[in-house]
Design a protein around this motif. Structure first.
Motif, PDB file in Angstrom:
ATOM      1  N   ALA A  16       0.829  -1.209   0.000  1.00  0.00           N
ATOM      2  CA  ALA A  16       0.000   0.000   0.000  1.00  0.00           C
ATOM      3  C   ALA A  16       0.861   1.256   0.000  1.00  0.00           C
ATOM      4  N   HIS A  17       1.929   1.270   0.790  1.00  0.00           N
ATOM      5  CA  HIS A  17       2.813   2.433   0.844  1.00  0.00           C
ATOM      6  C   HIS A  17       3.443   2.706  -0.514  1.00  0.00           C
ATOM      7  N   THR A  18       3.953   1.664  -1.155  1.00  0.00           N
ATOM      8  CA  THR A  18       4.567   1.834  -2.477  1.00  0.00           C
ATOM      9  C   THR A  18       3.552   2.348  -3.484  1.00  0.00           C
ATOM     10  N   ILE A  19       2.375   1.741  -3.504  1.00  0.00           N
ATOM     11  CA  ILE A  19       1.347   2.157  -4.456  1.00  0.00           C
ATOM     12  C   ILE A  19       0.963   3.611  -4.235  1.00  0.00           C
ATOM     13  N   LYS A  20       0.698   3.979  -2.995  1.00  0.00           N
ATOM     14  CA  LYS A  20       0.281   5.358  -2.707  1.00  0.00           C
ATOM     15  C   LYS A  20       1.368   6.353  -3.103  1.00  0.00           C
ATOM     16  N   LEU A  26       1.994  11.836  -9.787  1.00  0.00           N
ATOM     17  CA  LEU A  26       1.361  12.692 -10.784  1.00  0.00           C
ATOM     18  C   LEU A  26       0.546  13.767 -10.071  1.00  0.00           C
ATOM     19  N   ASN A  27       0.832  15.021 -10.360  1.00  0.00           N
ATOM     20  CA  ASN A  27       0.199  16.137  -9.651  1.00  0.00           C
ATOM     21  C   ASN A  27      -1.318  16.186  -9.805  1.00  0.00           C
ATOM     22  N   THR A  28      -1.840  15.600 -10.869  1.00  0.00           N
ATOM     23  CA  THR A  28      -3.287  15.664 -11.100  1.00  0.00           C
ATOM     24  C   THR A  28      -4.036  14.509 -10.441  1.00  0.00           C
ATOM     25  N   ILE A  29      -3.329  13.672  -9.688  1.00  0.00           N
ATOM     26  CA  ILE A  29      -3.950  12.587  -8.944  1.00  0.00           C
ATOM     27  C   ILE A  29      -4.003  12.985  -7.472  1.00  0.00           C
ATOM     28  N   ASN A  30      -5.183  12.919  -6.887  1.00  0.00           N
ATOM     29  CA  ASN A  30      -5.368  13.344  -5.499  1.00  0.00           C
ATOM     30  C   ASN A  30      -6.178  12.307  -4.724  1.00  0.00           C
ATOM     31  N   ASN A  31      -6.126  12.442  -3.401  1.00  0.00           N
ATOM     32  CA  ASN A  31      -6.936  11.625  -2.494  1.00  0.00           C
ATOM     33  C   ASN A  31      -6.766  10.129  -2.733  1.00  0.00           C
ATOM     34  N   VAL A  32      -5.524   9.690  -2.822  1.00  0.00           N
ATOM     35  CA  VAL A  32      -5.242   8.274  -3.050  1.00  0.00           C
ATOM     36  C   VAL A  32      -5.480   7.509  -1.757  1.00  0.00           C
ATOM     37  N   GLU A  33      -6.317   6.492  -1.837  1.00  0.00           N
ATOM     38  CA  GLU A  33      -6.614   5.638  -0.693  1.00  0.00           C
ATOM     39  C   GLU A  33      -6.453   4.182  -1.114  1.00  0.00           C
ATOM     40  N   ILE A  34      -5.877   3.390  -0.230  1.00  0.00           N
ATOM     41  CA  ILE A  34      -5.663   1.972  -0.488  1.00  0.00           C
ATOM     42  C   ILE A  34      -6.466   1.175   0.537  1.00  0.00           C
ATOM     43  N   ASN A  35      -7.231   0.206   0.063  1.00  0.00           N
ATOM     44  CA  ASN A  35      -7.953  -0.701   0.942  1.00  0.00           C
ATOM     45  C   ASN A  35      -7.366  -2.093   0.733  1.00  0.00           C
ATOM     46  N   SER A  39      -8.504  -5.047  -1.747  1.00  0.00           N
ATOM     47  CA  SER A  39      -7.560  -4.926  -2.867  1.00  0.00           C
ATOM     48  C   SER A  39      -7.955  -3.813  -3.832  1.00  0.00           C
ATOM     49  N   THR A  40      -8.277  -2.647  -3.259  1.00  0.00           N
ATOM     50  CA  THR A  40      -8.686  -1.525  -4.104  1.00  0.00           C
ATOM     51  C   THR A  40      -7.799  -0.299  -3.897  1.00  0.00           C
ATOM     52  N   VAL A  41      -7.716   0.478  -4.961  1.00  0.00           N
ATOM     53  CA  VAL A  41      -7.061   1.780  -4.950  1.00  0.00           C
ATOM     54  C   VAL A  41      -8.119   2.775  -5.411  1.00  0.00           C
ATOM     55  N   THR A  42      -8.345   3.811  -4.622  1.00  0.00           N
ATOM     56  CA  THR A  42      -9.316   4.840  -4.969  1.00  0.00           C
ATOM     57  C   THR A  42      -8.578   6.171  -5.066  1.00  0.00           C
ATOM     58  N   PHE A  43      -8.942   6.973  -6.055  1.00  0.00           N
ATOM     59  CA  PHE A  43      -8.263   8.254  -6.264  1.00  0.00           C
ATOM     60  C   PHE A  43      -9.130   9.168  -7.104  1.00  0.00           C
ATOM     61  N   ASP A  44      -8.797  10.450  -7.059  1.00  0.00           N
ATOM     62  CA  ASP A  44      -9.420  11.453  -7.924  1.00  0.00           C
ATOM     63  C   ASP A  44      -8.452  11.750  -9.055  1.00  0.00           C
TER      64      ASP A  44
END
Length: 89
Positions: A16-20, A26-35, A39-44
Motif C-alpha cells: 500500500a505504501h509503495t502504491i500510494k 502525478l500532480n493531477t492525482i489526489n486523495n489516493v486511498e488503499i484498501n 484490494s482496491t485503490v481509490t483516487f481522484d
C-alpha cells in the motif's frame, strides 16, 4: 472524477505504501486511498490520460488491475515493490 480500481497482488501495508507513493507522483492525482482487505485503490483524477497513467504505473509495479494478466513477472515485481514499501514506510 473519482475512480476505484480493484488490483491484484496487494498483500500488506508495504504494498500500500509503495502504491500510494508512486500513484501520487502525478500532480493531477489526489486523495489516493488503499484498501488492503478489498484490494482496491481509490483516487481522484482529471483526464483519461491520468487514468491510463495510473493503470500503467500499477502494472509496472506488479499490481495489475483485476482482469488483466497477472504473470509470474507481475507477482515478482509486486514482491519487490512490497519490500521497498516496507523499508521506506
Amino acid at each position: 472524477m473519482k475512480k476505484e480500481l480493484t488490483i491484484q497482488n496487494l498483500k500488506c501495508g508495504g504494498c500500500a505504501h509503495t502504491i500510494k507513493t508512486k500513484v501520487s507522483e502525478l500532480n493531477t492525482i489526489n486523495n489516493v486511498e488503499i484498501n488492503i482487505e478489498n484490494s482496491t485503490v481509490t483516487f481522484d483524477y482529471k483526464t483519461e490520460e491520468d487514468l491510463n497513467f495510473i493503470v500503467g504505473k500499477l502494472f509496472s509495479l506488479g499490481y495489475p488491475v483485476e482482469g488483466d494478466k497477472n504473470s509470474i513477472v507481475s507477482k515478482a515485481k509486486s514482491l519487490v515493490s512490497c519490500a521497498t514499501g516496507k523499508i521506506l514506510k
